[in-house]
Design a protein around this motif. Structure first.
Motif, PDB file in Angstrom:
ATOM      1  N   GLN A 196     -14.783 -33.685  21.471  1.00  0.00           N
ATOM      2  CA  GLN A 196     -16.028 -33.320  22.136  1.00  0.00           C
ATOM      3  C   GLN A 196     -15.887 -33.481  23.653  1.00  0.00           C
ATOM      4  O   GLN A 196     -16.294 -32.611  24.441  1.00  0.00           O
ATOM      5  N   TYR A 197     -15.277 -34.596  24.063  1.00  0.00           N
ATOM      6  CA  TYR A 197     -15.066 -34.841  25.499  1.00  0.00           C
ATOM      7  C   TYR A 197     -14.203 -33.746  26.129  1.00  0.00           C
ATOM      8  O   TYR A 197     -14.462 -33.226  27.218  1.00  0.00           O
ATOM      9  N   LYS A 198     -13.149 -33.390  25.357  1.00  0.00           N
ATOM     10  CA  LYS A 198     -12.234 -32.363  25.883  1.00  0.00           C
ATOM     11  C   LYS A 198     -12.982 -31.079  26.147  1.00  0.00           C
ATOM     12  O   LYS A 198     -12.876 -30.443  27.198  1.00  0.00           O
ATOM     13  N   GLU A 199     -13.791 -30.652  25.157  1.00  0.00           N
ATOM     14  CA  GLU A 199     -14.550 -29.410  25.277  1.00  0.00           C
ATOM     15  C   GLU A 199     -15.487 -29.457  26.458  1.00  0.00           C
ATOM     16  O   GLU A 199     -15.583 -28.507  27.265  1.00  0.00           O
ATOM     17  N   SER A 200     -16.169 -30.608  26.575  1.00  0.00           N
ATOM     18  CA  SER A 200     -17.175 -30.692  27.642  1.00  0.00           C
ATOM     19  C   SER A 200     -16.503 -30.686  29.010  1.00  0.00           C
ATOM     20  O   SER A 200     -16.988 -30.054  29.971  1.00  0.00           O
ATOM     21  N   VAL A 201     -15.342 -31.368  29.133  1.00  0.00           N
ATOM     22  CA  VAL A 201     -14.650 -31.350  30.439  1.00  0.00           C
ATOM     23  C   VAL A 201     -14.182 -29.942  30.763  1.00  0.00           C
ATOM     24  O   VAL A 201     -14.288 -29.455  31.902  1.00  0.00           O
ATOM     25  N   LYS A 202     -13.663 -29.265  29.739  1.00  0.00           N
ATOM     26  CA  LYS A 202     -13.210 -27.891  29.979  1.00  0.00           C
ATOM     27  C   LYS A 202     -14.352 -27.036  30.488  1.00  0.00           C
ATOM     28  O   LYS A 202     -14.214 -26.281  31.451  1.00  0.00           O
ATOM     29  N   LYS A 203     -15.514 -27.194  29.826  1.00  0.00           N
ATOM     30  CA  LYS A 203     -16.657 -26.379  30.234  1.00  0.00           C
ATOM     31  C   LYS A 203     -17.088 -26.750  31.637  1.00  0.00           C
ATOM     32  O   LYS A 203     -17.437 -25.870  32.433  1.00  0.00           O
ATOM     33  N   LEU A 204     -17.041 -28.058  31.930  1.00  0.00           N
ATOM     34  CA  LEU A 204     -17.528 -28.509  33.226  1.00  0.00           C
ATOM     35  C   LEU A 204     -16.688 -27.937  34.363  1.00  0.00           C
ATOM     36  O   LEU A 204     -17.187 -27.446  35.376  1.00  0.00           O
ATOM     37  N   LEU A 205     -15.375 -28.054  34.187  1.00  0.00           N
ATOM     38  CA  LEU A 205     -14.502 -27.627  35.258  1.00  0.00           C
ATOM     39  C   LEU A 205     -14.039 -26.184  35.074  1.00  0.00           C
ATOM     40  O   LEU A 205     -13.207 -25.696  35.829  1.00  0.00           O
ATOM     41  N   ASN A 206     -14.584 -25.533  34.089  1.00  0.00           N
ATOM     42  CA  ASN A 206     -14.279 -24.115  33.863  1.00  0.00           C
ATOM     43  C   ASN A 206     -12.793 -23.872  33.703  1.00  0.00           C
ATOM     44  O   ASN A 206     -12.213 -22.996  34.312  1.00  0.00           O
ATOM     45  N   ILE A 207     -12.194 -24.701  32.920  1.00  0.00           N
ATOM     46  CA  ILE A 207     -10.749 -24.546  32.707  1.00  0.00           C
ATOM     47  C   ILE A 207     -10.567 -23.812  31.394  1.00  0.00           C
ATOM     48  O   ILE A 207     -11.264 -24.089  30.414  1.00  0.00           O
ATOM     49  N   GLN A 208      -9.626 -22.885  31.417  1.00  0.00           N
ATOM     50  CA  GLN A 208      -9.334 -22.231  30.150  1.00  0.00           C
ATOM     51  C   GLN A 208      -8.289 -23.026  29.422  1.00  0.00           C
ATOM     52  O   GLN A 208      -7.511 -23.761  29.997  1.00  0.00           O
ATOM     53  N   ALA A 209      -8.235 -22.852  28.173  1.00  0.00           N
ATOM     54  CA  ALA A 209      -7.218 -23.576  27.394  1.00  0.00           C
ATOM     55  C   ALA A 209      -5.842 -23.096  27.764  1.00  0.00           C
ATOM     56  O   ALA A 209      -5.654 -21.941  28.147  1.00  0.00           O
ATOM     57  N   LEU A 210      -4.900 -24.021  27.647  1.00  0.00           N
ATOM     58  CA  LEU A 210      -3.524 -23.666  27.960  1.00  0.00           C
ATOM     59  C   LEU A 210      -3.036 -22.638  26.945  1.00  0.00           C
ATOM     60  O   LEU A 210      -3.350 -22.747  25.762  1.00  0.00           O
ATOM     61  N   PRO A 211      -2.267 -21.669  27.392  1.00  0.00           N
ATOM     62  CA  PRO A 211      -1.811 -20.653  26.422  1.00  0.00           C
ATOM     63  C   PRO A 211      -0.780 -21.259  25.474  1.00  0.00           C
ATOM     64  O   PRO A 211      -0.167 -22.242  25.771  1.00  0.00           O
TER      65      PRO A 211
END
Lengths: 610, 379
Positions: free
Chosen positions: B364-379
């Motif tokens: 959950q934390y990972k998802e929220s940080v990704k959303k916060l900083l607008n990072i896409q998942a690593l390919p």
């Protein structure tokens, strides 16, 4: 009620049919085995308790530490030393309260010598004390000095309805009489106490004289005095009618003096009537009617006297009286009101046995189990009651009912007497139930009856009368083995029992029937030792046994024995042996030789008779 | 059967009808009573027969205890004293410990007990174990060497332990039926546990002690335990936290139960009063707010609060900087805080701190940080 919960829980528990009385230790080696033992054990327990009480009373200084938390005052020793010293009336009163007879008498003498007047009340209470305890001390250990006077053992019999002798320990010029004589003034109480004391200690004539004095002084006696006088009537007059007349005199005096009779009066009257023979029988019913009229409830002692009057004579009365008595007894639970109450159940059961009525006995038993009535039977009386009941059962009831009662009651509530065992064996015989006999033998061993000749004879004759199926026969042979062991034991405690002819015959028979030839032959050899001759039946059975086990040697030995004893049947036995056995040459020769012996002995006897 | 030790290394079992030689210690004889003969030798018994088993087990039992009868085949046993010849089969001398007056063997009363007897009459009250009255073949104790535990006769182990022979289920049924008359009816309104708890939230536990002895007092009887669920008490958030801090170990978090055990007074009544007093004081104290409670620091907090924490500060600063670098117009802190991603981030951080690190919370934390900083998942 503090005990209600415990009492309810106790009501869920019934009697355990295999356990002895709860006062005994529940261990096979410590349970009593027969009636004598149970009496001994219960008495020894009681005497132990008395010894402990005595020690606590004698040495209270060692028992002053209080261990229990909270303290239990009734278990701590009482302080029984008199506190008030000096010669005064208070000191005398205190010693009377503490029941110190000798001290009070000494103090009284001192007071009289010093000239101090002692009040009438105190003197009366001193007289009460003296008349109650006789002339001796209330504690037994100080009575050693007095016991030397009473040398005849018969005088120790206590006043009970079973024996008629009165405990006579009245001595001339005892303290009570002396004090009575020196009293400046006497009231009715003094006379009454003296009369009661004299009757209690056996001086009935003196009591009567004292009563005459009382009448001369125009005093009134109380009901207890009259009770005592009525009890003393049988010792004042000899003939039945005179006794009754005297009792009536006393009763009339009671009426004149306005004294109301109570239960004990009537019980005393009936007790006197017990010893009045035929007069008693006619008068006792009138006495009962008087009791009813005065609304006094009869106690068990009343009924006991009644039953004794009617049913202990030589000629039996019809059961009307006992039926009425039972009707009343069944209805209620009695409380002890008279010392003679305890004898009721035994007398009643005896009456039932004499009348041979089993239904009455059942009703009586039910009445005994009701409420508190069972408390009237202590260990001795319980055993007597049950053994009579059991005899009656054996006589009158079917065998399975008898066996059921036997299993439930014997060895836990009562211990069968030898008579009971005999009755049981006869009942088994009548019902043809002889296979129970080995278990009866086990019980006999446990009760310690295994050395009684009469029981052994009865047992063995029942076992050996007929031929029985195989297992029963084996069981019987085992019993015979035990009996043999009893006769032969190399006892450290007891000498071996002597063989009798019939016992030996039966044992041999039993051994023969199961094929134990060697044992049977051992038995045969003993016949000569005790100078007895085996019966024909025994010798025939022995031959049968020998035939079954193919012991022709034994057969020949038997013929030899018979010949040596000079029995007429030896010829017959010989021919049987020849016919039925397969004999070797040597054996045939031996057999022949025996014949010549018997012939020669016959010819000798012929020559003698010439 | 005569058992004889020949050499030190092992036992040799011999059976003879003849004399027993003096060997140096006691021998044992097992004699059949009926026929007068002795049991046969070991060789006569087949390998796995019961009687051979008896021999192996017999010896230690006879050594350890003086047995009259072989417990397996019920033949009579006799110890033959060491030294001297003794003719086993015919001798009737009893050497050694034969007592002067031998009471004949009395059968225990278990043999006369019926199978369907009333057991509560045999053991109506608590009593010691009596082997002759209990018809059960019980063995107890440490087994003798290569043998079995000792039997019940004379067994001290069985007598020492407390037994419940007087409280068998049928006996208890009878007792309950008899005691019913003393009891009143259970109130019909209280027919479930929840209702009981609702009307009577406080439970008091006391113990009574009974023992056979000179004193009826027992010091352990003064202990009183109070139990109450905190949900039944009227506490707000602050009061509850303060109460839990005050009682410390007495509160169990899983069941939400407060246990107060008092034994400092000598009497039970006093302890009960003290316990109730304690509860009252705790309740009132937890509602009060002291001045120094405002100095509560972050270390004193029981749970993690995101507002005014460094995580909030960091997140907001980072977002502001991102927004500034993207040259977006000034967004306020409140807008940021109210935005979706920040809320998500907040929830995941709270979950992580309060509930610990699990698969769920980490992802959950990972998802929220990704959303916060607008990072896409690593390919």
């Amino acid at each position: 009620d503090k005990l209600a919960v415990l009492q309810t829980l106790a009501s869920t528990v019934n009697r355990d049919p295999t356990a002895a009385h709860y006062m005994f230790q529940d261990d096979p080696f410590l349970m009593p085995r027969n009636a004598g033992n149970s009496r001994l054990f219960s008495l020894s327990k009681e005497s132990g308790r008395n010894a402990a009480k005595y020690i606590i009373k004698q040495f209270p200084q060692y028992f002053d530490k209080i261990f229990a938390e909270p303290n239990i005052p009734c278990l701590m020793p009482e302080a029984l030393t008199p506190q008030i010293e000096g010669v005064s009336e208070e000191a005398l009163k205190e010693r009377i309260n503490l029941r110190r007879v000798k001290d009070s008498v000494d103090l009284f003498d001192q007071l009289v010598q010093a000239g101090t007047p002692v009040s009438l009340e105190t003197t009366n209470s001193l007289l009460d004390l003296l008349c109650f305890y006789g002339d001796g001390e209330s504690t037994p250990e100080k009575q050693e000095g007095q016991k030397e006077d009473l040398e005849e053992p018969g005088r120790y019999l206590l006043l009970s309805s079973l024996t008629f002798s009165l405990f006579v320990d009245y001595r001339e010029n005892n303290n009570a009489e002396r004090i009575f004589k020196i009293m400046p003034e006497r009231n009715a109480h003094s006379y009454c106490t003296m009369i009661r004391g004299m009757v209690k200690h056996g001086a009935s004539a003196k009591a009567y004289d004292m009563y005459m004095d009382l009448l001369n002084e125009r005093h009134k006696a109380d009901v207890h005095t009259f009770n005592a006088l009525i009890t003393a009537v049988p010792y004042l007059k000899e003939r039945f009618l005179e006794r009754w007349e005297l009792a009536k005199v006393f009763l009339n005096h009671m009426v004149q003096q306005g004294v109301q009779p109570n239960l004990l009066t009537f019980n005393a009257l009936l007790k006197t009537l017990r010893r009045c023979g035929g007069v008693g029988r006619s008068m006792s019913l009138l006495v009962m009617k008087e009791m009813e009229a005065l609304d006094i409830e009869p106690s068990l002692a009343t009924y006991d006297h009644l039953l004794f009057i009617f049913y202990r004579g030589v000629d039996l009365c019809p059961p009307g009286i006992i039926l009425e008595v039972l009707d009343d007894v069944e209805k209620r639970s009695f409380t002890p009101q008279d010392p003679d109450d305890a004898n009721f159940f035994a007398t009643a059961m005896q009456a039932c046995c004499d009348l041979k009525d089993i239904k009455l006995a059942y009703r009586l038993n039910k009445a005994m189990e009701k409420g508190d009535n069972w408390k009237f039977l202590d260990m001795d009386r319980l055993n007597a009651y049950w053994s009579k009941f059991f005899s009656l059962l054996c006589m009158m009831e079917q065998i399975d009912v008898v066996l059921k009662w036997y299993k439930e009651m014997s060895l836990s509530v009562f211990y069968p007497t030898p008579k009971n065992i005999l009755d049981l064996l006869q009942a088994l015989d009548a019902a043809n139930h002889l296979e129970v006999i080995p278990s009866v033998w086990e019980d006999m061993k446990q009760l310690g009856f295994s050395r009684r000749q009469d029981l052994l004879e009865e047992l063995l004759s029942l076992m050996s009368r007929e031929q029985h199926p195989e297992e029963i026969q084996l069981a019987f042979a085992k019993c015979a083995d035990d009996i043999k062991a009893v006769h032969e034991q190399t006892g450290r405690e007891q000498a071996p029992l002597e063989w009798t002819g019939s016992v030996l015959c039966h044992v041999t028979l039993l051994f023969s029937r199961v094929g134990r030839t060697q044992d049977a032959w051992n038995m045969m050899e003993r016949f000569q030792q005790i100078n007895r001759i085996p019966t024909e039946q025994v010798m025939d059975e022995f031959l049968n046994c020998a035939k079954q086990t193919n012991c022709s040697d034994e057969a020949i030995k038997l013929v030899k024995l018979a010949a040596s004893l000079g029995l007429p049947s030896s010829q017959r036995l010989k021919s049987r042996t020849e016919k039925e056995f397969e004999l070797s040459e040597k054996q045939k020769k031996t057999l022949e030789s025996i014949k010549s012996d018997s012939d020669s002995s016959d010819s000798d006897s012929d020559s003698d008779s010439d | 059967m005569v058992l004889r030790r020949v050499k030190k290394d092992g036992f040799e079992y011999i059976a003879t009808l003849q004399r027993v030689k003096k060997v140096g210690f006691e021998d044992i004889a097992c004699r059949k009573e009926e026929s007068g003969k002795v049991c046969g030798s070991l060789k006569e018994f087949p390998e796995d027969s019961v009687d051979k088993h008896h021999f192996y087990l017999l010896e230690p039992l006879v050594w350890e205890q003086w047995l009259d009868v072989c417990p397996f085949c019920t033949t009579a046993l006799r110890r033959v004293k060491k030294g001297g010849f003794e003719d086993v089969a015919t001798s009737t001398r009893r050497r050694g410990r034969a007592p002067q007056f031998i009471r004949s063997h009395v059968p225990p009363r278990t043999e006369r007990m019926a199978v369907d007897q009333d057991w509560s009459s045999v053991y109506p009250t608590a009593a010691a174990f009596k082997p002759a009255s209990v018809p059960l073949p019980i063995r107890m104790g440490y087994p003798v060497k290569r043998g079995v535990p000792p039997p019940k006769e004379g067994n001290l182990e069985l007598i020492k332990i407390p037994n419940f022979l007087h409280l068998t289920p049928p006996a208890i049924k009878k007792h309950c039926a008899a005691l019913k008359d003393f009891c009143t009816e259970w109130p019909s309104a209280l027919d479930s546990d929840e209702k009981c708890e609702q009307h009577f939230p406080i439970e008091i536990e006391t113990v009574d002690y009974v023992s056979a002895g000179t004193s009826i007092r027992n010091p352990k009887a003064r202990v009183v335990t109070l139990r109450v669920k905190l949900s039944n008490l009227n506490l707000d958030d602050h009061a509850k936290k303060k109460l839990i801090k005050l009682v410390g170990e007495r509160y169990c978090k899983d069941t939400d139960v407060l246990n107060i055990t008092t034994d400092r007074c000598p009497l039970r009544r006093q302890n009960y009063d003290y316990g109730i007093h304690l509860l009252t004081v705790l309740y009132h104290e937890s509602w009060k707010t002291e001045m120094w409670e405002s100095e509560k620091t972050e270390e004193d907090m029981e749970e993690y609060i995101w507002e005014n924490s460094c995580s909030q500060k960091n997140a907001v600063e980072t977002l502001l900087r991102i927004k500034a670098s993207e040259n977006v117009s000034n967004v306020t802190k409140e807008e940021l805080l109210a935005s979706e991603v920040v809320k998500n981030y907040r929830n995941s951080v709270i979950a992580l701190k309060n509930e610990g690190e699990t698969e769920n919370t980490m992802s959950q934390y990972k998802e929220s940080v990704k959303k916060l900083l607008n990072i896409q998942a690593l390919p």
